[in-house]
Design an enzyme around this catalytic site. Structure first.
Site, short mmCIF file in Angstrom:
data_model
loop_
_atom_site.label_atom_id
_atom_site.label_comp_id
_atom_site.label_asym_id
_atom_site.label_seq_id
_atom_site.Cartn_x
_atom_site.Cartn_y
_atom_site.Cartn_z
N GLN A 15 0.56 -1.02 0.23
CA GLN A 15 0.39 -0.20 0.09
C GLN A 15 0.47 1.16 0.34
O GLN A 15 1.61 1.97 0.82
CB GLN A 15 -0.80 -0.24 0.96
CG GLN A 15 -1.84 0.87 1.33
CD GLN A 15 -3.04 0.91 2.16
OE1 GLN A 15 -2.99 0.54 2.94
NE2 GLN A 15 -4.12 2.27 2.41
N PHE A 16 0.90 2.07 -1.36
CA PHE A 16 2.33 3.20 -1.32
C PHE A 16 1.49 4.20 -1.05
O PHE A 16 2.41 4.96 -0.70
CB PHE A 16 2.34 3.36 -2.93
CG PHE A 16 1.28 3.54 -3.44
CD1 PHE A 16 0.63 5.16 -3.58
CD2 PHE A 16 0.24 3.11 -4.85
CE1 PHE A 16 0.04 5.92 -4.45
CE2 PHE A 16 -1.15 3.74 -4.82
CZ PHE A 16 -1.24 5.39 -4.87
N THR A 17 0.05 4.34 -0.70
CA THR A 17 -0.60 5.52 0.02
C THR A 17 0.07 5.57 1.26
O THR A 17 -0.46 6.26 1.91
CB THR A 17 -2.13 5.32 -0.04
OG1 THR A 17 -2.50 4.33 0.82
CG2 THR A 17 -2.56 5.46 -1.09
#
Length: 141
Positions: free
Chosen positions: A74-76
């Site tokens: 999850q890059f967020t």
């Protein structure tokens, strides 16, 4: 590297209507983000930390109980929201750099004997979970 770790009674990841990863018993849902300075050594440290983190019932870890982990990239998690109303993603590693490091965390966990399920990198994933507690912690390396 940053992880949001939730103690769950079950969790799953679905891509295009197909379940690609699931745990059907108590364990950990790990949302994992990678930043620019992360390395293979960071991945190994994160794997050890996740496996030995004493957040399951009775302050036990996956290493002690054999509980499974569902790891979802999850890059967020590296979104910056201090300025304005639109997050900036400049803190997140590019996919070409992040994907092998997420895979390295998963491989290191498996090498430690952990049962690991995963999401699918760069896919639109539907993540479902039943939090136990709820109990969620942030692991930041």
């Amino acid at each position: 590297m940053r992880a949001v770790v939730s103690r769950v009674s079950r969790a799953s990841v679905t891509v295009d209507g197909e379940v690609v990863g699931a745990i059907d018993e108590p364990g950990l849902l790990v949302l994992l983000g990678v930043t620019h300075t992360d390395t293979e050594a960071t991945a190994a440290t994160m794997a050890r930390k996740l496996h030995e983190l004493r957040v399951l019932r009775d302050e036990q870890s996956c290493a002690e109980t054999g509980a499974p982990l569902l790891v979802v990239s999850q890059f967020t998690l590296y979104g910056q929201t201090r300025k304005g109303r639109r997050p900036s993603w400049t803190g997140a590693a590019r996919p070409e750099a992040a994907e092998p490091l997420v895979a390295a965390v998963v491989e290191a966990l498996r090498n430690r004997g952990a049962r690991v399920e995963t999401g699918r990198f760069r896919a639109a994933m539907a993540v479902e979970s039943v939090n136990d507690g709820p109990f969620t912690v942030l692991v930041d390396l």
